[in-house]
Design an enzyme around this catalytic site. Structure first.
Site, PDB file in Angstrom:
ATOM      1  N   SER A  22       0.815  -1.221   0.000  1.00 27.91           N
ATOM      2  CA  SER A  22       0.000   0.000   0.000  1.00 27.91           C
ATOM      3  C   SER A  22       0.846   1.268   0.000  1.00 27.91           C
ATOM      4  O   SER A  22       0.303   2.364  -0.160  1.00 27.91           O
ATOM      5  CB  SER A  22      -0.929   0.004   1.218  1.00 27.91           C
ATOM      6  N   LYS A  77      -6.219   4.246   8.362  1.00 28.11           N
ATOM      7  CA  LYS A  77      -5.140   5.107   7.856  1.00 28.11           C
ATOM      8  C   LYS A  77      -5.563   6.571   7.820  1.00 28.11           C
ATOM      9  O   LYS A  77      -4.801   7.464   8.245  1.00 28.11           O
ATOM     10  CB  LYS A  77      -4.723   4.633   6.457  1.00 28.11           C
TER      11      LYS A  77
END
Length: 804
Positions: free
Chosen positions: A653, A696
């Site tokens: 990611s 996140k």
């Protein structure tokens, strides 16, 4: 900064309108009586439970918390109630071989009756047999036999005495019995008189003596015969007395169980044993304790007539459902216990105990796959029972060679539907490495973790809340509280369009919201109570997150949240600590220089990178080569690292952030530190979705909030992750107020333009990029580096030519 990629606040979190639910509180809602969104699993379970053919046992697969165990128990119990109750089973003494106890089967409920009747039968004999042997009728008959025998003995002795006198001999007592002695004038002859006889007379006496000795031997034989006949007559009398005492009770037992052939056979052997071992029922005098002078009447051991009922049923109870939580070998198959007496361990058939397989015989056995596989011998034992259709109770110590020869109970036939509950990982491992698994567990019931969202599922959620409130006595939920629970169901599913089926999490939230509502004195649970429960859940688990955020705010963990820096990007990572996950910003830096080593991942070089992370770095290297090496050699050396991370990095990611850092360094263009970015990238530059997007975003928001929100801060995510957004209300409110932003991008160029503020650039007709674009400056730098490498190589070759 472009607003094209901004994601509207309405898409950052799903919204549930309480008015749409159609009730004021859950007291108006019918409690849920079925399952939510598990139609596939229910269909598989229904098929597997009713399929009677061999091998159609069930493996229930699914993540923890989806309610698979609860659903299995509900369905099994519902089906078991309509099934007939299976047989009772017991072990009894084997009169032919005591080391091999015999098993007997009875219709449900009759095993306990048989055990009671046998106990009553034996206790009755213990009372009646001694009384019969003390009765006048028996004593008279016994005395008559003895009297008749003694009369016959006396007659024989009289005849022998007369014969001896007739032949001139009488009897004298010797140390070894009676001997013959010659008579004279009806008295025994002396030795002098014997010596005075002539040889002829002495010879005649010797001949007569030898003839009489033959008659004497025949007399002894006849005497022994009389004694043996008397003994046999007494035994026959005893047996007849015992048989007469038993007759009524024994025939009653035989008639009661005449339809059960093994039981009547056992009763015949009991009858035979009592007849021949009747003395065990008579009182014995002897010391119970080794105390001098203390004598008591000892009751003989009647254990061999006991009935060890190991499985007892109730006729109206239906089929058994056994949920074995600790499937050790003994708990699963059964065991043979031992007792200690005077320091010696011993056992018999009464110490045999049934395990879960026998308790579930004729019904259903539920096992947790992981618990079963952790126990030695249990999996092999389960397979053996399913294959053979019988349970053989053995001592596990014999598997190690520690036990001496002991009991070998007769195997008991079983028919059990086994239901293993486990994860998909265990299922696939067993399929791959256990050759018999597919033959023994032919039905898979797969549980889903989420269900498509619609108004019906919202209603089902509300009914689930009502059910839990009713069953556990919780305060009822208002419509706004139910809406908040449904909203959290979206968060658990990480989807806008799906609700979570992990009802263990939903149930805990409902219970805790009820607790805080009661503590605050609310008669109904409100949305504020649900939010309070979520806040307290987070507070109990977020200490590590607070430590990290404090260190970022203090500058110990270096993360810039404003300004611009070349080759430096704020990436986002997720920490998973058991049942709690949180996001944190991480500084990612890149340095580029002349060389041909390509992109060097420092994490991988020091073995702090997982395989997926390494794949992401190699993919972005492939993107760079494909983008810029078409017209010239690709000469690049670059290093990438996650700053201040000292544990393994996994996942791809961070690929967009890493690519941005490399391009920023090559183009010498600064990156905005007020933005963080997450996303995976493929070799074509397309940005791919990632996991943990909510954590996140919230992690970076928390860092920005502690430093002060400026309105220019935000997070860039893959546009394909928009459907996964379920952010908390604080982040959504900040976006609505313009203090924070969330951007969705589909291609790396969009992310670059947001982060660097310069157009990425497109190739013109001549195949070149605009000079001031990101790609144009990057291509120029790569061309310069390639020329330096080429010149360097030519410089090294010159000496070779001179030497030549």
């Amino acid at each position: 900064m472009s607003d094209k990629q901004k994601i509207p606040a309405s898409l950052l979190a799903p919204q549930v309108d309480p008015d749409r639910l159609g009730f004021d509180d859950t007291s108006e809602v019918e409690p849920l009586d079925d399952t939510i969104g598990q139609e596939r699993a229910v269909e598989a379970l229904d098929f597997g439970l009713q399929m009677k053919s061999p091998g159609f046992n069930i493996f229930v697969s699914g993540p923890v918390g989806t309610g698979k165990g609860t659903l299995v128990r509900q369905m099994v119990k519902r089906l078991a109630q309509t099934a007939p109750a299976p047989s009772d089973w017991c072990y009894v003494h084997n009169f032919q071989d005591a080391s091999r106890p015999t098993c007997l089967s009875f219709p449900a409920g009759q095993g306990a009756s048989f055990k009671r009747e046998m106990s009553t039968f034996i206790e009755g004999l213990r009372r009646d047999i001694p009384a019969a042997f003390e009765g006048k009728k028996y004593l008279d008959a016994k005395a008559k036999i003895i009297e008749e025998t003694e009369g016959k003995k006396k007659a024989l002795f009289h005849d022998l005495t007369a014969l001896c006198h007739q032949r001139g001999f009488g009897f004298e007592e010797t140390p070894v019995g009676f001997g013959l002695v010659p008579l004279k004038d009806d008295r025994p002859m002396t030795e002098k008189e014997m010596e005075a006889l002539s040889e002829q007379v002495q010879q005649e006496l010797t001949d007569r003596r030898q003839s009489l000795e033959s008659d004497l031997r025949e007399f002894h034989v006849r005497m022994h015969t009389l004694e043996r006949e008397a003994e046999q007559a007494l035994h026959h009398l005893d047996h007849q007395i015992v048989a007469n005492v038993m007759q009524g009770a024994y025939e009653t037992l035989q008639r009661a169980y005449q339809d059960l052939r093994p039981v009547t056979t056992y009763l015949q052997r009991v009858h035979h044993d009592i007849i021949h071992q009747y003395k065990d029922f008579l009182p014995h005098s002897g010391p119970v304790l080794p105390i001098p002078g203390l004598e008591q009447t000892r009751r003989p051991d009647m254990t061999r007539f006991a009935v060890n009922l190991i499985v007892a049923r109730e006729a109206a109870a239906g089929a058994p459902v056994v949920d074995e939580s600790h499937p050790t070998y003994s708990n699963l198959i059964g065991k043979i216990e031992r007792r200690a007496h005077l320091g010696v361990m011993y056992t018999d058939f009464t110490e045999i105990r049934a395990g879960a397989m026998l308790q579930a015989n004729g019904g259903y056995l539920i096992l947790q796959a992981l618990d079963l596989l952790r126990q030695p011998f249990s999996w092999e034992a389960l397979k053996r029972v399913i294959k053979t259709g019988a349970v053989t109770i053995e001592d596990p110590a014999e598997f190690y060679g520690f036990a001496t020869a002991g009991l070998r109970p007769e195997p008991i036939p079983v028919s059990v539907k086994v239901i293993l509950v486990g994860t998909a990982g265990i299922y696939h491992l067993l399929q791959a490495y256990e050759e018999d698994f597919s033959k023994l567990f032919k039905v898979k019931a797969d549980f889903d973790v989420e269900v498509p969202h619609d108004e019906r599922q919202e209603r089902q959620y509300a009914r689930f809340v009502a059910k839990l409130c009713k069953e556990e006595g919780l305060p009822h939920f208002g419509a706004d509280a139910v809406a908040e629970v449904i909203r959290q169901g979206f968060r658990y599913a990480d989807r806008h369009d799906r609700l979570s089926l992990r009802f263990s999490l939903v149930s805990d939230l409902i219970r805790e919201a009820g607790y805080w509502a009661r503590k605050d004195g609310h008669s109904f649970v409100t949305r504020a109570d649900v939010e309070s429960a979520l806040a307290h859940q987070r507070h109990r688990a977020d200490l590590p997150e607070q430590w990290i955020q404090d260190e970022i705010r203090e500058g110990t963990l270096m993360v810039d949240l404003q300004g611009e820096v070349v080759g430096q990007v704020n990436g986002l990572s997720v920490y998973e600590l058991g049942d709690y996950a949180f996001g944190r910003p991480t500084r990612i830096t890149a340095r580029t220089y002349v060389g041909t080593k390509g992109v060097i991942d420092i994490q991988r070089e020091v073995e702090l990178a997982g395989n997926i992370h390494s794949k992401g770095v190699m993919t972005l290297a492939g993107f760079l080569a494909g983008k810029f090496a078409g017209m010239q050699p690709f000469a690049l050396s670059a290093t990438l690292t996650f700053e201040q991370t000292y544990s393994e990095i996994e996942g791809d990611s961070a690929a967009v952030a890493e690519l941005t850092a490399v391009l920023s360094s090559l183009a010498n263009l600064p990156v905005r530190q007020s933005l963080a970015v997450t996303g995976s990238v493929n070799q074509l530059g397309e940005i791919q979705p990632i996991g943990g997007v909510n954590e996140k975003i919230e992690g970076f928001f928390e860092s920005c909030k502690r430093h002060g929100l400026t309105g220019g801060q935000g997070v860039i995510i893959p546009a394909r992750n928009t459907k996964h957004l379920a952010l908390n209300r604080e982040v959504v409110a900040a976006v609505e107020e313009g203090k924070f932003a969330v951007y969705g991008v589909d291609h790396v160029e969009q992310a670059l333009e947001l982060l660097i503020g310069v157009p990425a650039g497109e190739r013109g007709p001549e195949g070149t990029f605009p000079p001031e674009s990101i790609y144009g400056r990057t291509a120029a730098r790569l061309e310069e580096m390639a020329q330096i490498v080429a010149n360097w190589g030519e410089g090294e070759e010159e000496p070779e030519k001179v030497k030549g």
